[in-house]
Scaffold this motif. Structure first.
Motif, short mmCIF file in Angstrom:
data_model
loop_
_atom_site.label_atom_id
_atom_site.label_comp_id
_atom_site.label_asym_id
_atom_site.label_seq_id
_atom_site.Cartn_x
_atom_site.Cartn_y
_atom_site.Cartn_z
N GLY A 8 11.96 -10.22 -41.21
CA GLY A 8 12.49 -9.50 -42.35
C GLY A 8 11.51 -9.41 -43.51
N VAL A 9 11.13 -10.55 -44.07
CA VAL A 9 10.24 -10.56 -45.23
C VAL A 9 8.85 -10.01 -44.89
N PRO A 10 8.19 -10.48 -43.82
CA PRO A 10 6.90 -9.87 -43.47
C PRO A 10 7.03 -8.39 -43.09
N GLY A 11 8.20 -8.00 -42.55
CA GLY A 11 8.42 -6.59 -42.24
C GLY A 11 8.44 -5.74 -43.49
N ILE A 12 9.09 -6.24 -44.55
CA ILE A 12 9.09 -5.53 -45.83
C ILE A 12 7.66 -5.42 -46.35
N LEU A 13 6.94 -6.53 -46.33
CA LEU A 13 5.54 -6.53 -46.76
C LEU A 13 4.75 -5.47 -45.99
N GLY A 14 4.90 -5.48 -44.67
CA GLY A 14 4.17 -4.52 -43.84
C GLY A 14 4.56 -3.09 -44.14
N GLY A 15 5.86 -2.86 -44.35
CA GLY A 15 6.32 -1.51 -44.65
C GLY A 15 5.75 -0.97 -45.94
N LEU A 16 5.45 -1.84 -46.89
CA LEU A 16 4.92 -1.42 -48.19
C LEU A 16 3.39 -1.31 -48.21
N MET A 17 2.71 -1.84 -47.20
CA MET A 17 1.26 -1.83 -47.20
C MET A 17 0.63 -0.43 -47.22
N PRO A 18 1.21 0.56 -46.53
CA PRO A 18 0.63 1.91 -46.65
C PRO A 18 0.64 2.43 -48.08
N ILE A 19 1.60 1.98 -48.90
CA ILE A 19 1.62 2.36 -50.32
C ILE A 19 0.51 1.61 -51.05
N ALA A 20 0.40 0.31 -50.80
CA ALA A 20 -0.59 -0.52 -51.48
C ALA A 20 -2.01 -0.04 -51.25
N PHE A 21 -2.29 0.49 -50.06
CA PHE A 21 -3.65 0.93 -49.75
C PHE A 21 -3.82 2.44 -49.85
N GLY A 22 -2.88 3.10 -50.50
CA GLY A 22 -3.04 4.50 -50.85
C GLY A 22 -2.80 5.50 -49.75
N HIS A 23 -2.11 5.12 -48.70
CA HIS A 23 -1.85 6.05 -47.60
C HIS A 23 -0.46 6.70 -47.67
N SER A 65 6.71 -2.13 -38.03
CA SER A 65 7.09 -3.10 -39.07
C SER A 65 8.48 -2.81 -39.61
N ILE A 66 8.79 -1.52 -39.79
CA ILE A 66 10.08 -1.13 -40.34
C ILE A 66 11.11 -0.93 -39.23
N LEU A 67 10.78 -0.08 -38.27
CA LEU A 67 11.73 0.28 -37.21
C LEU A 67 12.18 -0.90 -36.38
N VAL A 68 11.26 -1.76 -36.02
CA VAL A 68 11.58 -2.88 -35.13
C VAL A 68 11.90 -4.15 -35.93
N HIS A 69 10.95 -4.64 -36.70
CA HIS A 69 11.10 -5.96 -37.30
C HIS A 69 12.10 -5.97 -38.45
N MET A 70 11.93 -5.07 -39.42
CA MET A 70 12.86 -5.03 -40.54
C MET A 70 14.28 -4.71 -40.08
N PHE A 71 14.40 -3.69 -39.25
CA PHE A 71 15.73 -3.30 -38.81
C PHE A 71 16.40 -4.42 -38.02
#
Length: 371
Positions: A302-317, A144-150
């Motif tokens: 870009g936008v879904p990549g940001i969302l995906g990158g933040l999901m591990p925080i949202a779910f406590g990982h 999500s971060i390495l490929v899509h966001m970048f």
């Protein structure tokens, strides 16, 4: 004569070797799927009538540049061993650039894509270092971060540095034929997406990754359809075929971490934010910056990549490191892309933008085409 213990040891060694070979062969097939997806991304971007061969050619040129250069750089500078892992890493680098060029397709001459490929490899290796060495604990198994966001923000850096505003005035007409390419690519990419996000995960998480990916993607289908119908009372075929892939983009960072219900929820939200970005954010960004993201890469990756990158925080990982990874990737990508855009600015301008005529004798062929 062998003792029982020796026989058992030999059997265990053989079983272990077979298991390792099976795992490597399975990874080989996922690697092939990633390259297949890379080619499909070209078809995903062929919606502009009269600009189809040029998109395919640009895709092949950057693939032919990035794939070997990444392998050679890893071998020369980091003593990497040739193997399926390195091949998949190179395929990831190449598909990242194929996504990124969607931001500035038509903005540069065809031959400039070779320069883009050469300049992209060090950029990609810098972001790899930042995410997985400079930072400890970044969670991004499926890119999500390495490929899509970048890809999205590096591409935006390029158009901000290049600032070829003339492309804004070029016609970008579509046809049933050209949009049908996008439908086909989108649906096939959806089938193959689990191979992409699980290409480098541990074997025990592959089935979870498969189910989570499909759940996220069907979630995107639902919210994209409902939102488009609610907002427009019709289904924009381009927005729909792009935004339904947002679940696959967003699930990448947590594909091996979340439950099935959480994966579905991620897909629902990703489809919504991607659709809203296409409907409202796209034109606003174009008006504010004066440049055009040709394929809407920011809205899908870009936008879904940001969302995906933040999901591990949202779910406590994950914690603060994950947030630093997301913000740092945006900044690094924009800066590195901007530098490349400035370099491309001094390159020869395309003779014709958003048209196959720039690279092919297309006018002659069109003149003799009975259709």
């Amino acid at each position: 004569m062998n003792t029982v213990s020796q026989v058992l040891t030999n059997v265990q060694a053989s079983v272990s070797e077979i298991s390792d070979q099976s795992a490597e062969l399975f990874q080989f097939h996922r690697g092939q799927d990633v390259v297949f997806m890379l080619m499909l991304v070209a078809f995903l971007m062929m919606f502009i009538r009269r600009y189809e061969w040029g998109v395919a050619l640009a895709t092949l040129l950057v693939f032919a540049t990035v794939f070997p250069l990444y392998i050679f750089a890893q071998q020369v500078f980091f003593d990497a061993e040739m193997g399926v892992g390195l091949v998949i890493g190179a395929a990831f680098a190449a598909i990242t650039l194929v996504i990124a060029i969607g931001v500035f397709l038509g903005h540069i001459s065809t031959i400039s894509y070779l320069i883009v490929g050469i300049l992209f490899v060090p950029s990609y290796m810098i972001i790899e270092w930042f995410l997985f060495e400079a930072l400890q604990g970044t969670l991004d198994a499926g890119g999500s971060i390495l490929v899509h966001m970048f890809a999205a923000y590096w591409g935006w850096g390029v158009i901000l540095g290049l600032r070829n505003k003339a492309v804004n005035d070029e016609p970008a007409d579509t046809s049933v034929h050209s949009v049908s390419f996008v439908w086909l690519a989108s649906m096939l990419l959806m089938v193959l997406w689990p191979s992409f996000v699980t290409a480098l995960v541990e074997p025990e998480y592959i089935i979870l990754g498969l189910s989570n990916t499909y759940l996220a993607m069907v979630g995107s289908i639902l919210t994209t359809y409902v939102l488009l119908w609610a907002l427009k009372r019709t289904i924009d075929p381009l927005v729909f075929t792009y935004a339904i892939l947002a679940g696959g983009v967003a699930i990448g960072a947590s594909v091996d971490l979340v439950t099935t219900w959480q994966a579905w929820l991620i897909g629902l939200v990703a489809g919504a934010v991607s659709t809203l970005s296409f409907v409202f954010l796209d034109e606003w960004l174009r008006a504010k910056t004066g440049v055009w993201d040709t394929m809407g890469v920011h809205n899908l990756h870009g936008v879904p990549g940001i969302l995906g990158g933040l999901m591990p925080i949202a779910f406590g990982h994950a914690g603060g490191t994950q947030a630093i990874a997301v913000v740092g990737t945006i900044v690094i990508a924009l800066v590195l892309g901007f530098i490349v855009g400035l370099i491309l600015k001094v390159m020869p301008k395309p003779t014709k933008m958003l048209d196959d005529v720039e690279a092919f004798p297309a006018e002659e062929m069109r003149a003799t085409d009975p259709a």
